[in-house]
Design a protein around this motif. Structure first.
Motif, PDB file in Angstrom:
ATOM      1  N   GLY A  88      56.411 -61.715 -15.077  1.00 63.68           N
ATOM      2  CA  GLY A  88      57.559 -61.354 -15.888  1.00 63.68           C
ATOM      3  C   GLY A  88      57.935 -62.650 -16.793  1.00 63.68           C
ATOM      4  O   GLY A  88      56.940 -63.619 -17.038  1.00 63.68           O
ATOM      5  N   HIS A  89      59.152 -62.409 -17.535  1.00 66.91           N
ATOM      6  CA  HIS A  89      59.032 -63.268 -18.743  1.00 66.91           C
ATOM      7  C   HIS A  89      59.624 -64.911 -18.106  1.00 66.91           C
ATOM      8  O   HIS A  89      60.135 -64.748 -17.105  1.00 66.91           O
ATOM      9  N   VAL A  90      59.472 -65.686 -19.124  1.00 66.99           N
ATOM     10  CA  VAL A  90      59.933 -67.040 -18.818  1.00 66.99           C
ATOM     11  C   VAL A  90      61.362 -67.115 -18.513  1.00 66.99           C
ATOM     12  O   VAL A  90      61.987 -66.515 -18.675  1.00 66.99           O
ATOM     13  N   ILE A 156      54.620 -57.183  -8.936  1.00 64.31           N
ATOM     14  CA  ILE A 156      55.974 -57.444  -9.018  1.00 64.31           C
ATOM     15  C   ILE A 156      56.481 -57.962 -10.489  1.00 64.31           C
ATOM     16  O   ILE A 156      56.120 -59.032 -10.851  1.00 64.31           O
ATOM     17  N   LEU A 157      57.331 -56.867 -11.199  1.00 64.70           N
ATOM     18  CA  LEU A 157      57.557 -57.348 -12.648  1.00 64.70           C
ATOM     19  C   LEU A 157      58.940 -57.473 -12.202  1.00 64.70           C
ATOM     20  O   LEU A 157      59.698 -56.938 -12.146  1.00 64.70           O
ATOM     21  N   VAL A 158      59.176 -58.984 -12.498  1.00 69.75           N
ATOM     22  CA  VAL A 158      60.500 -59.642 -12.412  1.00 69.75           C
ATOM     23  C   VAL A 158      61.203 -59.485 -13.544  1.00 69.75           C
ATOM     24  O   VAL A 158      60.682 -59.856 -15.061  1.00 69.75           O
ATOM     25  N   VAL A 159      62.329 -58.804 -14.016  1.00 75.98           N
ATOM     26  CA  VAL A 159      63.068 -58.844 -15.080  1.00 75.98           C
ATOM     27  C   VAL A 159      64.432 -59.126 -14.930  1.00 75.98           C
ATOM     28  O   VAL A 159      64.912 -58.652 -13.667  1.00 75.98           O
ATOM     29  N   ALA A 160      65.055 -60.295 -15.516  1.00 72.85           N
ATOM     30  CA  ALA A 160      66.364 -60.722 -15.245  1.00 72.85           C
ATOM     31  C   ALA A 160      67.397 -59.825 -16.035  1.00 72.85           C
ATOM     32  O   ALA A 160      67.429 -59.420 -16.936  1.00 72.85           O
ATOM     33  N   ALA A 161      68.344 -59.253 -14.793  1.00 70.85           N
ATOM     34  CA  ALA A 161      69.452 -58.177 -15.110  1.00 70.85           C
ATOM     35  C   ALA A 161      70.331 -58.627 -16.451  1.00 70.85           C
ATOM     36  O   ALA A 161      70.774 -57.914 -16.878  1.00 70.85           O
ATOM     37  N   PRO A 167      59.492 -60.397 -24.492  1.00 71.12           N
ATOM     38  CA  PRO A 167      57.939 -60.167 -24.778  1.00 71.12           C
ATOM     39  C   PRO A 167      57.166 -60.572 -23.718  1.00 71.12           C
ATOM     40  O   PRO A 167      56.185 -59.673 -23.579  1.00 71.12           O
ATOM     41  N   GLN A 168      57.348 -61.355 -22.905  1.00 67.26           N
ATOM     42  CA  GLN A 168      56.279 -61.559 -21.765  1.00 67.26           C
ATOM     43  C   GLN A 168      56.483 -60.371 -20.547  1.00 67.26           C
ATOM     44  O   GLN A 168      55.648 -60.232 -19.837  1.00 67.26           O
ATOM     45  N   THR A 169      57.537 -59.864 -20.661  1.00 63.80           N
ATOM     46  CA  THR A 169      57.812 -58.671 -19.813  1.00 63.80           C
ATOM     47  C   THR A 169      56.703 -57.567 -20.306  1.00 63.80           C
ATOM     48  O   THR A 169      55.820 -57.079 -19.430  1.00 63.80           O
TER      49      THR A 169
END
Ligand code: GTP
Ligand code: MG
Length: 371
Positions: A88-90, A156-161, A167-169
């Motif tokens: 996932g993204h930073v 597991i793709l972590v995406v902050a809600a 970009p890194q997503t």
């Protein structure tokens, strides 16, 4: 192409290098101890000194190191835990999530409640195990795929809600898709006021990640690494996905797998954390990993306990390596120390020749082996 130095040739024959140099002189070649002889010259000298020469190709040396998965009989296969990485993204909470899952699963009072950081860990949910790799997913994918190996079953793709697809997503999605690894979306930071999980789901559509509520098949879970909300659901979702994948391995026979992490440890020497992928790894086994080998002196699990053996999908620290292998190296158990030496010496030489340059064709090159 270069083949062997005068020194190495002498060593391999257990002859004095001065005798090799003398012989070379008789052939009209002035050579010093570190000069490199081509394969033909080396063979000539060896024969003159009464040795038989066997030329060995990479294929000969690598032969039989890794069993073909297709050789496994269906009845020998047993279910194994899924191996999971987090991408996932930073700042979207990858490390926090890994830590939260680990902490939530440390039984209070268990060995001081401290788990070892060995690059991977296992948790148990409903009596089933899940293996998490600490290596960031994209690194695990790229390093290992470069070596033709795959470490993970599920990403597991972590995406902050509160931040959405970044970009890194998108990079992570590409990596997972390229590796053919199914994604579970963890919509993180759900505890925040600004959290907008539906925006995340909608944004993912543009990158061809279709979650269930959007009519797709990708599983998604709302979580908070901070409050631990949704962690149980995430673990259950992983097990659900794993069930669909029908992950199995043959627990019998020689162990094979991957080096996850390796380092030189003061006091313990070269230590490698490996992920067993097939067979069972035992203390006392002889293991080859890249250019290094080990007679396994001890196996230590993610709880810091010494164990006698490690099953498929378990991460375990291996003590006893001759040197530090590389993360991403495949490992396999071999029959004898002689075989381990043969393989690792061959690989070391191949690498030396490659770095020595001179247009050498690296691993494909014919090598001399003196018996
Ligand atoms: P990099 O390794 O730098 O890419 O970041 P990361 O994805 O590992 O994120 P990390 O776990 O370091 O979290 C980044 C920040 O978000 C930290 O300040 C965390 O405390 C915070 N954070 C992580 N998860 C949550 C969460 O669920 N809720 C809230 N409120 N904050 C979170
Ligand atoms: Mg991090």
């Amino acid at each position: 192409p270069e083949a062997i130095t005068v020194q190495e040739l002498a060593n391999r024959m257990a002859e004095r290098s001065v005798d090799v140099i003398k012989l070379l002189m008789q052939q009209g070649q002035m050579a010093k101890i570190n000069d490199i002889l081509d394969a033909d010259t080396a063979e000539l000298i060896a024969t003159e000194l009464g040795h038989t020469v066997k030329r060995v190709s990479e294929a000969d040396v690598e032969e039989g190191l890794f069993d073909d998965v297709r050789d496994d009989k269906a009845e020998d296969m047993t279910p194994r835990p899924p191996v999971v990485t987090i991408m996932g993204h930073v700042d979207h909470g990858k490390t926090s999530l890994l830590d939260a899952i680990r902490e939530a699963n440390v039984v209070s009072g268990e060995a001081g409640g401290i788990t070892q950081h060995i690059g991977a860990y296992q948790v148990e949910k409903n009596g089933q195990k899940i293996t998490f790799l600490d290596t960031p997913g994209h690194e695990a994918f790229t390093a290992m795929r470069a070596r033709g190996a795959q470490a993970t079953d599920i990403a597991i793709l972590v995406v902050a809600a509160d931040d959405g697809v970044m970009p890194q997503t998108i990079e992570s999605i590409k990596h997972a898709k390229a590796a053919g690894v199914p994604i579970i979306v963890a919509i993180n930071k759900i505890d925040k006021h600004e959290a907008d999980p539906n925006r995340v789901r909608t944004e993912l559509l543009q990158h061809e990640v279709f979650v269930e509520s959007m009519g797709g098949e990708v599983l998604d879970v709302e979580v908070s690494a901070k409050t631990h909300q949704g962690l149980d659901k995430l673990l259950e979702t992983i097990l659900l996905q794993a069930e669909v994948l029908e992950l199995k391995a043959n627990v019998d026979g020689r162990a094979e797998g991957l080096v996850i992490e390796a380092k030189l440890d003061r006091g313990r020497g070269a230590v490698a954390t490996v992920l067993v992928q097939r067979g069972t790894l035992h203390v006392g086994d002889i293991v080859v990993a890249g250019t290094e080998w080990a007679r396994v002196r001890a196996l230590i699990n993610d709880k810091g306990e010494q164990v006698k053996s490690a099953l498929p999908s378990s991460p375990v620290e291996v003590l006893g390596f001759s040197g530090v292998p590389n993360a991403g190296d495949r490992f396999s158990v071999v029959e004898t120390e002689a075989r381990a030496r043969e393989v690792t010496e061959y690989r070391q030489r191949a690498i030396r020749e490659k770095t020595a340059g001179g247009g050498a064709t690296s691993l494909e090159q014919m090598m001399n082996q003196l018996k």
